[in-house]
Design a protein around this motif. Structure first.
Motif, PDB file in Angstrom:
ATOM      1  N   TYR A  52       0.571  -1.473   0.126  1.00  0.00           N
ATOM      2  CA  TYR A  52      -0.065  -0.037  -0.161  1.00  0.00           C
ATOM      3  C   TYR A  52       0.767   1.191  -0.153  1.00  0.00           C
ATOM      4  O   TYR A  52       0.287   2.430  -0.257  1.00  0.00           O
ATOM      5  CB  TYR A  52      -0.980   0.003   1.253  1.00  0.00           C
ATOM      6  CG  TYR A  52      -0.331   0.138   2.749  1.00  0.00           C
ATOM      7  CD1 TYR A  52       0.181   1.294   3.075  1.00  0.00           C
ATOM      8  CD2 TYR A  52      -0.291  -1.029   3.253  1.00  0.00           C
ATOM      9  CE1 TYR A  52       0.919   1.476   4.362  1.00  0.00           C
ATOM     10  CE2 TYR A  52       0.360  -0.923   4.613  1.00  0.00           C
ATOM     11  CZ  TYR A  52       1.021   0.305   5.203  1.00  0.00           C
ATOM     12  OH  TYR A  52       1.495   0.234   6.233  1.00  0.00           O
ATOM     13  N   GLY A  53       2.188   1.405   0.199  1.00  0.00           N
ATOM     14  CA  GLY A  53       3.006   2.592   0.365  1.00  0.00           C
ATOM     15  C   GLY A  53       4.456   2.257  -0.489  1.00  0.00           C
ATOM     16  O   GLY A  53       4.915   1.218  -0.528  1.00  0.00           O
ATOM     17  N   GLN A  60       5.393  -1.721   4.184  1.00  0.00           N
ATOM     18  CA  GLN A  60       4.129  -0.923   4.038  1.00  0.00           C
ATOM     19  C   GLN A  60       3.386  -2.066   3.186  1.00  0.00           C
ATOM     20  O   GLN A  60       2.929  -1.552   1.933  1.00  0.00           O
ATOM     21  CB  GLN A  60       4.297   0.495   3.255  1.00  0.00           C
ATOM     22  CG  GLN A  60       5.087   1.409   4.422  1.00  0.00           C
ATOM     23  CD  GLN A  60       5.455   2.755   3.595  1.00  0.00           C
ATOM     24  OE1 GLN A  60       6.206   2.818   2.597  1.00  0.00           O
ATOM     25  NE2 GLN A  60       5.294   3.970   4.078  1.00  0.00           N
ATOM     26  N   TYR A  61       2.806  -2.755   3.762  1.00  0.00           N
ATOM     27  CA  TYR A  61       2.069  -3.891   2.986  1.00  0.00           C
ATOM     28  C   TYR A  61       0.754  -4.293   3.841  1.00  0.00           C
ATOM     29  O   TYR A  61       0.695  -4.318   5.143  1.00  0.00           O
ATOM     30  CB  TYR A  61       2.664  -4.765   2.487  1.00  0.00           C
ATOM     31  CG  TYR A  61       3.482  -5.858   3.687  1.00  0.00           C
ATOM     32  CD1 TYR A  61       2.730  -7.018   3.935  1.00  0.00           C
ATOM     33  CD2 TYR A  61       4.613  -5.686   3.954  1.00  0.00           C
ATOM     34  CE1 TYR A  61       3.225  -7.791   4.839  1.00  0.00           C
ATOM     35  CE2 TYR A  61       5.233  -6.485   5.062  1.00  0.00           C
ATOM     36  CZ  TYR A  61       4.601  -7.485   5.621  1.00  0.00           C
ATOM     37  OH  TYR A  61       5.150  -8.494   6.581  1.00  0.00           O
ATOM     38  N   TRP A 111      -7.923  -7.997   6.601  1.00  0.00           N
ATOM     39  CA  TRP A 111      -7.135  -7.013   5.859  1.00  0.00           C
ATOM     40  C   TRP A 111      -6.057  -6.623   7.015  1.00  0.00           C
ATOM     41  O   TRP A 111      -6.291  -5.708   7.641  1.00  0.00           O
ATOM     42  CB  TRP A 111      -7.307  -5.863   4.995  1.00  0.00           C
ATOM     43  CG  TRP A 111      -6.515  -4.917   4.357  1.00  0.00           C
ATOM     44  CD1 TRP A 111      -6.658  -3.423   4.589  1.00  0.00           C
ATOM     45  CD2 TRP A 111      -5.554  -4.927   3.584  1.00  0.00           C
ATOM     46  NE1 TRP A 111      -5.709  -2.927   3.973  1.00  0.00           N
ATOM     47  CE2 TRP A 111      -4.943  -3.654   3.185  1.00  0.00           C
ATOM     48  CE3 TRP A 111      -4.819  -6.189   2.895  1.00  0.00           C
ATOM     49  CZ2 TRP A 111      -4.028  -3.527   2.230  1.00  0.00           C
ATOM     50  CZ3 TRP A 111      -4.032  -5.984   1.879  1.00  0.00           C
ATOM     51  CH2 TRP A 111      -3.450  -4.698   1.839  1.00  0.00           C
ATOM     52  N   GLN A 134      -2.787   5.240   5.467  1.00  0.00           N
ATOM     53  CA  GLN A 134      -2.803   4.732   4.232  1.00  0.00           C
ATOM     54  C   GLN A 134      -3.224   3.339   3.863  1.00  0.00           C
ATOM     55  O   GLN A 134      -3.950   3.154   2.850  1.00  0.00           O
ATOM     56  CB  GLN A 134      -1.308   4.950   3.769  1.00  0.00           C
ATOM     57  CG  GLN A 134      -0.700   4.827   2.093  1.00  0.00           C
ATOM     58  CD  GLN A 134       0.515   5.335   1.776  1.00  0.00           C
ATOM     59  OE1 GLN A 134       1.224   5.454   2.633  1.00  0.00           O
ATOM     60  NE2 GLN A 134       0.655   5.369   0.584  1.00  0.00           N
ATOM     61  N   GLY A 135      -2.774   2.443   4.903  1.00  0.00           N
ATOM     62  CA  GLY A 135      -3.208   1.150   4.735  1.00  0.00           C
ATOM     63  C   GLY A 135      -4.583   0.776   4.788  1.00  0.00           C
ATOM     64  O   GLY A 135      -5.294  -0.025   3.919  1.00  0.00           O
ATOM     65  N   PHE A 138      -6.235   2.058   1.608  1.00  0.00           N
ATOM     66  CA  PHE A 138      -6.123   1.130   0.474  1.00  0.00           C
ATOM     67  C   PHE A 138      -7.234   0.014   0.510  1.00  0.00           C
ATOM     68  O   PHE A 138      -7.405  -0.504  -0.549  1.00  0.00           O
ATOM     69  CB  PHE A 138      -4.836   0.528   0.604  1.00  0.00           C
ATOM     70  CG  PHE A 138      -4.031  -0.179  -0.539  1.00  0.00           C
ATOM     71  CD1 PHE A 138      -3.537   0.246  -1.400  1.00  0.00           C
ATOM     72  CD2 PHE A 138      -4.277  -1.868  -0.514  1.00  0.00           C
ATOM     73  CE1 PHE A 138      -3.084  -0.572  -2.464  1.00  0.00           C
ATOM     74  CE2 PHE A 138      -4.004  -2.526  -1.623  1.00  0.00           C
ATOM     75  CZ  PHE A 138      -3.314  -1.898  -2.432  1.00  0.00           C
ATOM     76  N   SER A 140     -10.144   0.376   0.295  1.00  0.00           N
ATOM     77  CA  SER A 140     -11.138   0.598  -0.724  1.00  0.00           C
ATOM     78  C   SER A 140     -10.871   0.213  -2.162  1.00  0.00           C
ATOM     79  O   SER A 140     -11.618   0.296  -3.110  1.00  0.00           O
ATOM     80  CB  SER A 140     -11.623   2.241  -0.722  1.00  0.00           C
ATOM     81  OG  SER A 140     -10.257   2.979  -1.147  1.00  0.00           O
ATOM     82  N   THR A 141      -9.664  -0.055  -2.530  1.00  0.00           N
ATOM     83  CA  THR A 141      -9.193  -0.441  -3.654  1.00  0.00           C
ATOM     84  C   THR A 141      -9.217  -2.060  -3.983  1.00  0.00           C
ATOM     85  O   THR A 141      -9.066  -2.616  -4.929  1.00  0.00           O
ATOM     86  CB  THR A 141      -7.902  -0.186  -4.104  1.00  0.00           C
ATOM     87  OG1 THR A 141      -6.879  -0.817  -3.183  1.00  0.00           O
ATOM     88  CG2 THR A 141      -7.602   1.397  -3.597  1.00  0.00           C
TER      89      THR A 141
END
Length: 284
Positions: A52-53, A60-61, A111, A134-135, A138, A140-141
């Motif tokens: 996600y980053g 960042q996952y 998630w 940020q995660g 993410f 929403s994607t």
């Protein structure tokens, strides 16, 4: 009215019925378990790993667990989970795998976010929180997966609960937030003397006296509480004191005999209390 407040009386009654909740005898329902007993558990693997980053993709996952049994067209309720570990990079996402795998077996999508922590470049305050935001966004994607993105619960354990409460405050995309042994008042928590409490200054870049503005910005107790907030806490928790379960606007439920790590262990009464909470929330 806080939706969890309507469940609180029922959940309190369930505290005395842990064995019957999971169809087990009292001897097989564990309580006040150790961290090592959690990390020794087997678990189901995540279905996907997604970054996600871009600053540090190695940290960042998120890992996505999906229920094994979904009928055609069925979408799973989504839990965005944030692991704890005193905000330290010594404790990574892996110790939460048994919980995530168990929740997926129970019919939920999870998630689970990894993020930069104290000791990582860019970790600590406010970088760790920026990663969580940020995660969470993410999620929403994730439209290619069978997820009910309109019914999303953010949940965090311990220091992860602290970050979950902050991320949910004022966030219209979040339907509810659950803190598991969550740190709700980081200022008060930083004044304690156990190993996790003394790690607060490292996360915050100093103590409260030296950095009051940062502490105020990082304090869930000083922010608007999400309208649907539940705090599950064990009365045997020796890492996050029971007083942290009291947050204005939140519904607290105290689990008798439960320790700090019980929420991560699928064979504990605390876990089955959590499961009952989720079942009632998503059913109502």
């Amino acid at each position: 009215m806080n939706k969890f407040a309507c469940l609180s009386a029922c959940l309190t009654l369930l505290l005395s019925a842990f064995p019957s909740l999971c169809g087990a005898s009292e001897e097989t329902v564990k309580s006040n378990v150790s961290y090592s007993s959690v990390t020794a558990l087997s678990f189901n693997q995540a279905k996907a790993k997604l970054v996600y980053g871009a600053d540090n993709p190695a940290l960042q996952y998120g890992l996505l667990w999906l229920p094994d049994r979904l009928t055609a067209g069925q979408k799973a309720p989504l839990i965005v989970f944030i692991h704890g570990g005193c905000w330290l990079n010594e404790y990574d996402i892996q110790h939460s795998f048994p919980l995530s795998g168990a929740l997926a077996q129970a019919g939920y999508a999870v998630w689970s976010l990894e993020y930069r922590r104290t000791g990582d470049a860019g970790g600590g305050w406010p970088g760790s929180f920026a990663d969580i935001r940020q995660g969470l966004a993410f999620a929403s994607t994730l439209k290619d997966y069978p997820l009910d993105l309109d019914h999303k619960v953010v949940m965090g354990h311990s220091a992860g609960g602290h970050l979950a409460l902050l991320a949910a405050s004022g966030n219209a995309s979040v339907q509810a937030v659950i803190g598991l042994a969550a740190i709700t008042d980081i200022i008060e928590y930083s004044r304690g003397t156990n190993d996790c409490q003394t790690a607060t200054s490292g996360f915050m870049g100093g103590d409260y006296a030296a950095n009051p503005d940062a502490y105020d910005a990082a304090n869930p107790a000083g922010k608007p509480t999400h309208a649907t907030t539940l705090l599950l806490h064990g009365d045997m928790d020796n890492i996050v004191p029971a007083g942290q379960a009291h947050l204005p606007g939140a519904t607290p439920v105290m689990a008798e005999g439960a320790g700090h790590f019980d929420w991560l262990h699928p064979d504990t009464g605390a876990y089955h209390l959590l499961l009952s909470t989720l079942e009632q929330y998503f059913r109502d």
